[in-house]
Design an enzyme around this catalytic site. Structure first.
Site, short mmCIF file in Angstrom:
data_model
loop_
_atom_site.label_atom_id
_atom_site.label_comp_id
_atom_site.label_asym_id
_atom_site.label_seq_id
_atom_site.Cartn_x
_atom_site.Cartn_y
_atom_site.Cartn_z
N CYS A 33 -2.97 -4.15 -6.41
CA CYS A 33 -2.59 -3.11 -5.91
C CYS A 33 -1.78 -1.94 -5.99
CB CYS A 33 -1.52 -4.18 -4.38
SG CYS A 33 -0.32 -5.02 -4.56
N CYS A 102 0.82 -11.15 -2.24
CA CYS A 102 2.79 -10.37 -1.99
C CYS A 102 3.42 -11.53 -2.17
CB CYS A 102 2.19 -9.71 -0.58
SG CYS A 102 0.84 -8.63 -0.22
FE1 FES Z 1 -0.03 -6.20 -3.31
FE2 FES Z 1 0.62 -6.60 -0.91
S1 FES Z 1 -1.09 -5.88 -1.37
S2 FES Z 1 1.52 -6.93 -2.78
#
Ligand code: FES
Length: 138
Positions: A33, A102
């Site tokens: 991400c 996360c």
């Molecule tokens: Fe990667 Fe939250 S989407 S840390």
């Protein structure tokens, strides 16, 4: 989709910022991400006396690090290292499955801050001997 706890910690995160004379700094990122988290710790004896974070990340990463710093602050290094990302998720009353990585970021940022502290002071922390931040946890 998000619990009230997540929303609260996202809107008003605790322990945000940096510690200028930190004893340890950890920075981890998630390759998927692209989110990045930085944690600063202050150690007093064997107690994590202060902890702050900065996150360039999503709402769940912010909420996770906020609650993680609450959980960690005031604990001994050993007790704090025993906390897992599942403890973080539980304290937030759950995270959607796609957002669990996360919370892993918060756990890993803390571990690498402790590792930084241990390396700088030549302290051997058995729990961290094999610690390598997992860049691709999801
Ligand atoms: Fe990667 Fe939250 S989407 S840390």
């Amino acid at each position: 989709m998000y619990s009230k706890k997540v929303m609260e910690h996202f809107m008003e995160p605790h322990n945000v910022g940096e510690i200028e004379d930190a004893d340890g700094i950890g920075e981890v990122g998630n390759a998927k991400c692209g989110d990045i988290m930085k944690m600063y710790i202050k150690i007093d004896g064997d107690i994590v006396s202060d902890i702050k974070f900065k996150t360039f990340g999503c709402a769940s990463a912010i909420a996770s690090s906020s609650i993680a710093t609450d959980l960690i602050k005031g604990k001994t290094i050993t007790d704090a290292l025993a906390l897992t990302n599942q403890d973080v998720v539980d304290s937030l009353d759950g995270l959607p499955p796609v957002k669990v990585h996360c919370s892993v970021l918060a756990e890993q940022a803390f571990k690498s801050a402790v590792k930084d502290y241990a390396d700088k002071n030549n302290i051997d922390i058995p729990e961290l001997r094999d610690f390598v931040p997992d860049e691709d946890h999801h």
